[in-house]
Write an enzyme that holds these catalytic residues in place. Sequence first.
Site, PDB file in Angstrom:
ATOM      1  N   TYR A  91       0.844  -1.196   0.000  1.00 31.78           N
ATOM      2  CA  TYR A  91       0.000   0.000   0.000  1.00 31.78           C
ATOM      3  C   TYR A  91       0.875   1.241   0.000  1.00 31.78           C
ATOM      4  O   TYR A  91       1.880   1.303   0.720  1.00 31.78           O
ATOM      5  CB  TYR A  91      -0.903   0.010   1.247  1.00 31.78           C
ATOM      6  CG  TYR A  91      -1.659   1.309   1.403  1.00 31.78           C
ATOM      7  CD1 TYR A  91      -2.916   1.468   0.829  1.00 31.78           C
ATOM      8  CD2 TYR A  91      -1.100   2.378   2.093  1.00 31.78           C
ATOM      9  CE1 TYR A  91      -3.599   2.673   0.943  1.00 31.78           C
ATOM     10  CE2 TYR A  91      -1.782   3.585   2.206  1.00 31.78           C
ATOM     11  CZ  TYR A  91      -3.028   3.729   1.626  1.00 31.78           C
ATOM     12  OH  TYR A  91      -3.700   4.916   1.730  1.00 31.78           O
ATOM     13  N   GLU A 151      -3.709   7.479  -3.851  1.00 30.10           N
ATOM     14  CA  GLU A 151      -3.592   6.188  -3.188  1.00 30.10           C
ATOM     15  C   GLU A 151      -3.331   5.101  -4.228  1.00 30.10           C
ATOM     16  O   GLU A 151      -4.009   5.070  -5.256  1.00 30.10           O
ATOM     17  CB  GLU A 151      -4.911   5.916  -2.465  1.00 30.10           C
ATOM     18  CG  GLU A 151      -4.811   4.901  -1.376  1.00 30.10           C
ATOM     19  CD  GLU A 151      -6.141   4.778  -0.635  1.00 30.10           C
ATOM     20  OE1 GLU A 151      -6.121   4.864   0.590  1.00 30.10           O
ATOM     21  OE2 GLU A 151      -7.183   4.599  -1.284  1.00 30.10           O
TER      22      GLU A 151
END
Length: 390
Positions: free
Chosen positions: A109, A197
């Site tokens: 991530y 993101e």
Amino acid sequence: MNIHEYQAKEILASFGVAIPRGKVAKTPAEAEEIAVELDADLYVVKAQIHAGGRGKGGGVKLAKNPTEVKTHAEEILGMQLVTHQTGPEGKLVRKVLVAEASEIENELYLGMVIDRGTSRITLMASQEGGVDIEKVAAETPDKIIKQTVDPTVGLQDFQARQLAFGLNLSAELIRPTTKLISNLYQTFVACDCSLVEINPLAIVAGKEGSEIIALDSKINFDDNALYRQTKIEALRDEHEEDARELEAKASGLSYISLDGNIGCMVNGAGLAMSTMDVIKLHGGEPANFLDVGGSATTEAVAHAFRLILSDSKVEAVLVNIFGGIMKCDTIANGILEAVKQVNLNVPLVVRLEGTNVELGRQILSQSSLDLITADSLSDAAEKTVRAISA
Ligand code: ADP
Ligand code: MG
């Protein structure tokens, strides 16, 4: 403002971030054509909606050949995709991204936001990628590593390296990952983003060993900067936006939809915020934020009123106006005008204060309108909450 994954990836790619080859399609036939063109070993067909969690909801499917791509596109296009971010009604899928599927070795991530606490851009990375990052943050916050950027010098190489090392990458991936993080930061600043993101940031099998690549991406932009981001403004997908918010924007009202059942009409952003706070303090939930502005006309007030009442969630309306430039009689006339046009079938609580307040109150009390008057903000909020539960 939000954009789709395929648009976010195009922006990232223009800043040098590696993404899988792919293109967006509106029909199954187009999806098949794109697959033929890509000529890959494995494909992925991905629903394009402004919400995450598509994988779990059945909006991301692997396909072995162009025919299978077409079949999956037939299933996904037109579906009402429900994910944990769409609400139970889901979102209609109008486009799919057809891309080369990668052989994933690990899902990580990487995110970047403006941290209001430090007023700085903060980068976050985690080895726990591919999954719901909110869950990781809530349950195992130590698995998220962070770097805060000093705006006077920008992101420093050592910070990007520390994130890369924190991801426990193999030696040959440190340099490309550091570069990718730096590219992501350039994107963030150049495009006036409020969030970028990549989840998953994936380590995949490439021709010459492992590679690091953005398999998904989400970008939000600062609405206040869109005036200088015309290329980004052009990426707006109105299907994905709240119809009431679009209507409000077109008529110069500041309106945000919320989940509660108390419609709020207030002048001034600060007063609107405190009205929402006081509603919550009394156990209620606002259905919207609405600032009619400091110098709204009768028509604007009527429009705002119609907008609030067009929301079926609204079970009561609270009008909280402090008349300064805007006069209380204008508000009173606006309310009467609006009620003539729409059927008011929920309780209406009005608190007026300021310029021409007596005249405003007189206009309302002389009308046949059935309303509840309040003397203070707290009184108004309490009466509204009580009117709903009665
Ligand atoms: P969402 O976050 O909305 O669920 P993602 O794009 O993250 O959508 O896709 C969900 C999962 O699908 C990813 O975690 C990954 O495992 C897989 N996936 C997505 N794109 C690819 C791709 N190009 N190749 C292989 N797998 C992929
Ligand atoms: Mg994802």
